[in-house]
Motif scaffolding. Structure first.
Motif, PDB file in Angstrom:
ATOM      1  N   LYS A   1      57.818  50.993  34.495  1.00  0.00           N
ATOM      2  CA  LYS A   1      58.210  49.604  34.323  1.00  0.00           C
ATOM      3  C   LYS A   1      57.245  48.963  33.329  1.00  0.00           C
ATOM      4  N   LEU A   2      57.715  47.965  32.593  1.00  0.00           N
ATOM      5  CA  LEU A   2      56.827  47.261  31.668  1.00  0.00           C
ATOM      6  C   LEU A   2      55.720  46.559  32.446  1.00  0.00           C
ATOM      7  N   PHE A   3      54.497  46.606  31.924  1.00  0.00           N
ATOM      8  CA  PHE A   3      53.362  45.996  32.612  1.00  0.00           C
ATOM      9  C   PHE A   3      52.440  45.328  31.614  1.00  0.00           C
ATOM     10  N   THR A   4      51.690  44.336  32.091  1.00  0.00           N
ATOM     11  CA  THR A   4      50.638  43.690  31.300  1.00  0.00           C
ATOM     12  C   THR A   4      49.444  43.442  32.203  1.00  0.00           C
ATOM     13  N   CYS A   5      48.274  43.606  31.637  1.00  0.00           N
ATOM     14  CA  CYS A   5      47.023  43.326  32.332  1.00  0.00           C
ATOM     15  C   CYS A   5      46.058  42.757  31.299  1.00  0.00           C
ATOM     16  N   TYR A   6      45.959  41.435  31.284  1.00  0.00           N
ATOM     17  CA  TYR A   6      45.087  40.783  30.308  1.00  0.00           C
ATOM     18  C   TYR A   6      43.679  40.536  30.850  1.00  0.00           C
TER      19      TYR A   6
ATOM     20  N   VAL B   1      49.925  52.907  38.027  1.00  0.00           N
ATOM     21  CA  VAL B   1      50.194  51.498  37.762  1.00  0.00           C
ATOM     22  C   VAL B   1      51.109  50.949  38.852  1.00  0.00           C
ATOM     23  N   GLY B   2      50.737  49.763  39.383  1.00  0.00           N
ATOM     24  CA  GLY B   2      51.552  49.059  40.370  1.00  0.00           C
ATOM     25  C   GLY B   2      51.081  49.270  41.780  1.00  0.00           C
ATOM     26  N   PRO B   3      51.561  48.466  42.704  1.00  0.00           N
ATOM     27  CA  PRO B   3      52.360  47.294  42.380  1.00  0.00           C
ATOM     28  C   PRO B   3      51.547  46.157  41.751  1.00  0.00           C
ATOM     29  N   SER B   4      50.226  46.080  42.024  1.00  0.00           N
ATOM     30  CA  SER B   4      49.468  44.941  41.501  1.00  0.00           C
ATOM     31  C   SER B   4      48.254  45.334  40.657  1.00  0.00           C
ATOM     32  N   THR B   5      47.979  46.629  40.513  1.00  0.00           N
ATOM     33  CA  THR B   5      46.811  47.066  39.752  1.00  0.00           C
ATOM     34  C   THR B   5      47.176  48.209  38.806  1.00  0.00           C
TER      35      THR B   5
ATOM     36  N   ILE C   1      40.030  52.637  32.452  1.00  0.00           N
ATOM     37  CA  ILE C   1      40.570  51.308  32.219  1.00  0.00           C
ATOM     38  C   ILE C   1      41.212  50.870  33.524  1.00  0.00           C
ATOM     39  N   SER C   2      40.834  49.678  34.009  1.00  0.00           N
ATOM     40  CA  SER C   2      41.385  49.224  35.289  1.00  0.00           C
ATOM     41  C   SER C   2      41.504  47.703  35.277  1.00  0.00           C
ATOM     42  N   GLY C   3      42.341  47.206  36.170  1.00  0.00           N
ATOM     43  CA  GLY C   3      42.486  45.767  36.290  1.00  0.00           C
ATOM     44  C   GLY C   3      43.648  45.387  37.175  1.00  0.00           C
TER      45      GLY C   3
ATOM     46  N   TYR D   1      57.482  47.007  40.441  1.00  0.00           N
ATOM     47  CA  TYR D   1      58.049  47.893  41.457  1.00  0.00           C
ATOM     48  C   TYR D   1      59.098  48.761  40.789  1.00  0.00           C
ATOM     49  N   PRO D   2      59.161  50.022  41.084  1.00  0.00           N
ATOM     50  CA  PRO D   2      58.212  50.728  41.940  1.00  0.00           C
ATOM     51  C   PRO D   2      56.940  51.073  41.159  1.00  0.00           C
TER      52      PRO D   2
END
Length: 104
Positions: free
Chosen positions: A39-44, A66-70, A81-83, A90-91
């Motif tokens: 799924k597309l994700f962003t973590c700024y 990746v996901g659901p929140s990190t 690389i983390s965040g 989801y999923p």
């Protein structure tokens, strides 16, 4: 002692990611392709952890999650690389692929 730098990581397509981090006044980019779509994700608010600027070179293999929140990505020569993702996805899914470092 590990060094850290703040930046971002995001997907730019179902299997492509880009990231940038400011290291000693130079922007380091890590751009790559994943072997499976996510799924597309962003973590700024991503954190790059590394031991030396020498770690931030060449083409490298990556694994992570990746996901659901990190997001957590391990680069084969040691850096991570983390965040926290800007929005949950989801999923959740595994990350596996490769990327290349460059500077600007």
């Amino acid at each position: 002692m590990p060094l850290t730098s703040l930046g971002f990581i995001r997907s730019t397509g179902a299997d492509v990611f880009t990231s940038s981090f400011l290291v000693d006044g130079v922007i380091y980019h890590f751009i790559g392709r994943l072997s499976a779509t996510t799924k597309l994700f962003t973590c700024y608010n991503a954190t790059l952890t590394y031991n030396s600027k020498d770690d931030l070179t060449a083409t490298r293999q990556v694994k992570g999650f990746v996901g659901p929140s990190t997001i957590s990505m391990e680069i084969d020569n040691g850096p991570t690389i983390s965040g926290t993702l800007d929005l949950p996805i989801y999923p959740p899914g595994d990350l596996d692929g490769s990327g290349i470092w460059n500077m600007s």
